[in-house]
Write a protein that holds these residues in place. Structure first.
Motif, short mmCIF file in Angstrom:
data_model
loop_
_atom_site.label_atom_id
_atom_site.label_comp_id
_atom_site.label_asym_id
_atom_site.label_seq_id
_atom_site.Cartn_x
_atom_site.Cartn_y
_atom_site.Cartn_z
N GLU A 57 0.87 -1.18 0.00
CA GLU A 57 0.00 0.00 0.00
C GLU A 57 0.90 1.22 0.00
OE1 GLU A 57 -2.45 -0.45 3.51
OE2 GLU A 57 -3.48 -2.19 2.68
N CYS B 210 -0.78 7.31 8.13
CA CYS B 210 -1.21 5.93 8.37
C CYS B 210 -0.05 4.98 8.12
CB CYS B 210 -2.43 5.57 7.50
SG CYS B 210 -3.33 4.12 8.11
N HIS C 31 1.66 4.21 5.40
CA HIS C 31 1.71 3.37 4.20
C HIS C 31 3.07 3.46 3.49
CE1 HIS C 31 -2.98 3.06 3.88
NE2 HIS C 31 -2.53 2.80 5.08
N GLU D 289 -5.97 2.46 -0.56
CA GLU D 289 -6.49 1.66 0.58
C GLU D 289 -7.43 2.49 1.43
OE1 GLU D 289 -7.13 0.01 4.42
OE2 GLU D 289 -6.01 1.85 4.11
N GLU D 290 -7.12 3.78 1.57
CA GLU D 290 -7.91 4.63 2.48
C GLU D 290 -9.37 4.73 2.07
OE1 GLU D 290 -7.09 5.58 5.34
OE2 GLU D 290 -4.91 5.33 5.33
N HIS E 11 0.82 -4.07 8.80
CA HIS E 11 0.48 -2.65 8.92
C HIS E 11 1.09 -2.07 10.20
CE1 HIS E 11 -1.71 1.08 9.03
NE2 HIS E 11 -2.37 0.79 7.93
ZN LIG Z 1 -3.56 2.26 6.82
#
Ligand SMILES: [Zn+2]
Length: 387
Positions: free
Chosen positions: A78, A89, A91, A126-127, A151
């Motif tokens: 991602e 986040c 990524h 992905e978000e 993740h």
């Molecule tokens: Zn994420």
């Protein structure tokens, strides 16, 4: 022959290069062009063949390296950032870890003489949950036996339980008529909407705990003196158990069909957002990953936990291919995703130290399966047994 750890040592520089590049060039969902280009540059240097045109997803790609017929390991990268927040986040770390795991595993595969393939799936957006469902639809996962990724998070959880979610627009069609002159010649779509709303409200009493069905009316007619020929509702349906969730969706949609019939209308049912499915965590794969995680010195973890409202489109992949998606501690214990604190943590020396460990764990897990194809049978059996 070199070990996974030895190959990892050699590839640390390119893994870090990608991490830094992604962090410094945050791009939001469906705009990850620079990221895609950087991935392809590095992957081609590693001898991967890259498919660059994925239908409907201009920033997706699929890279692979094969050494004959054998287990095929899919690793999902991602790389989308958050609007206005950059990589809050983490990524950038996911992208680098997945690239690293694929590069290390592929080199090990070629040197070891084992048979198999390594796929790096470049999964954008992905978000908003658009990337992986789109890639599943485009057939990008058809050649992989298993899929994995990790993740970054403030603590380590091997198996997260997430919620399933689908959203529909329900539109009833009737016949417009003057509401005072000749209402008997009209077919009232708002009646169908009212029946649907009330019938779902009654249905709720019979639903299992944890079910959610919530809706709004998005169209109730245009003028009070016209029998509404069109009425619409938007509904979202959620439950954490995938099998029951499917039942629940079917119940709600059946109510829509019947409400239309009761009012003499027709109905159109359309999904208005991509569906999100819970993680179906593959236990045999988690066991392999856990062994390597403990070897790497990551000993503080929770086996299984329900995370708040969060969800990920890796769940959709996990419903079709045996998958894992561990949350790995790479940030401070106070650091929640999508905050400035997490943004800071996502490029910290601690995160980078953890990043290399996770690359090793993912690559070792893939190597276990390639070296011992029997493990794949166990993985597939567990997948089939668990709904
Ligand atoms: Zn994420």
């Amino acid at each position: 022959m070199k070990t996974i750890q030895e190959i990892l040592e050699e590839k640390k520089a390119s893994i870090l290069e990608l991490e830094k590049f992604l962090y410094a060039n945050p791009e939001i969902e469906m705009e990850e062009y620079k990221a895609k280009e950087k991935f392809i540059e590095l992957l081609e240097k590693e001898g991967f063949e890259v498919e660059k045109d994925i239908e409907g997803l201009p920033t997706a790609f699929v890279a692979h390296k094969s050494n004959g017929e054998g287990p095929s390991i899919g690793i999902c990268a991602e790389y989308d950032a958050l609007p206005g927040l950059g990589h809050a986040c983490g990524h950038n770390l996911i992208g680098a870890m997945s690239y690293g795991a694929a590069a290390v595993l592929a080199e090990w595969l070629m040197q070891s003489g084992h048979k198999g393939s390594v796929y790096l799936l470049g999964t954008p957006a992905e978000e908003t949950g658009r990337g992986k469902p789109g890639m599943l639809k485009a057939g990008c996962f058809k050649n992989v036996d298993v899929a994995m990724m990790a993740h970054p998070m403030k603590s380590t959880t091997l198996m997260s339980k997430l919620v399933n979610l689908e959203g529909y627009d329900i539109t009833f069609h009737g016949r417009a008529m003057h509401a005072a002159e000749a209402p008997w010649n009209g077919v009232n779509a708002l009646d169908a909407a009212a029946i649907f709303y009330n019938a779902v409200a009654m249905l709720r009493q019979q639903l299992r705990d944890g079910s959610r069905v919530h809706m709004i009316v998005t169209d109730g007619g245009d003028a009070v003196n016209i029998i509404p020929e069109r009425a619409a509702l938007r509904v979202e349906i959620r439950h954490s158990d995938f099998k029951y969730f499917r039942e629940l969706v079917n119940k709600v949609l059946a109510v829509a069909e019947q409400a239309a019939k009761a009012a003499g209308c027709t109905v159109d049912i359309e999904m208005f957002e991509p569906p999100i499915y819970c993680m179906k965590n593959n236990k045999p794969m988690i066991e392999l990953f856990k062994r390597h995680m403990l070897d790497a010195g990551i000993t503080e973890y929770v086996e299984e936990a329900a995370t708040g409202g969060g969800c990920t489109d890796m769940g959709n992949v996990s419903q079709e291919v045996p998958s894992i998606h561990p949350w790995m501690k790479m940030a401070r214990p106070t650091s929640d995703g999508h905050t400035l604190e997490f943004l800071e943590d996502a490029d910290s020396p601690y995160a980078i130290e953890q990043m290399y460990k996770v690359v090793g764990c993912l690559a070792e897990t893939g190597a276990d399966i390639i070296a011992e194809p029997k493990l794949l049978d166990g993985t597939k059996a567990a997948f089939a047994a668990e709904d």
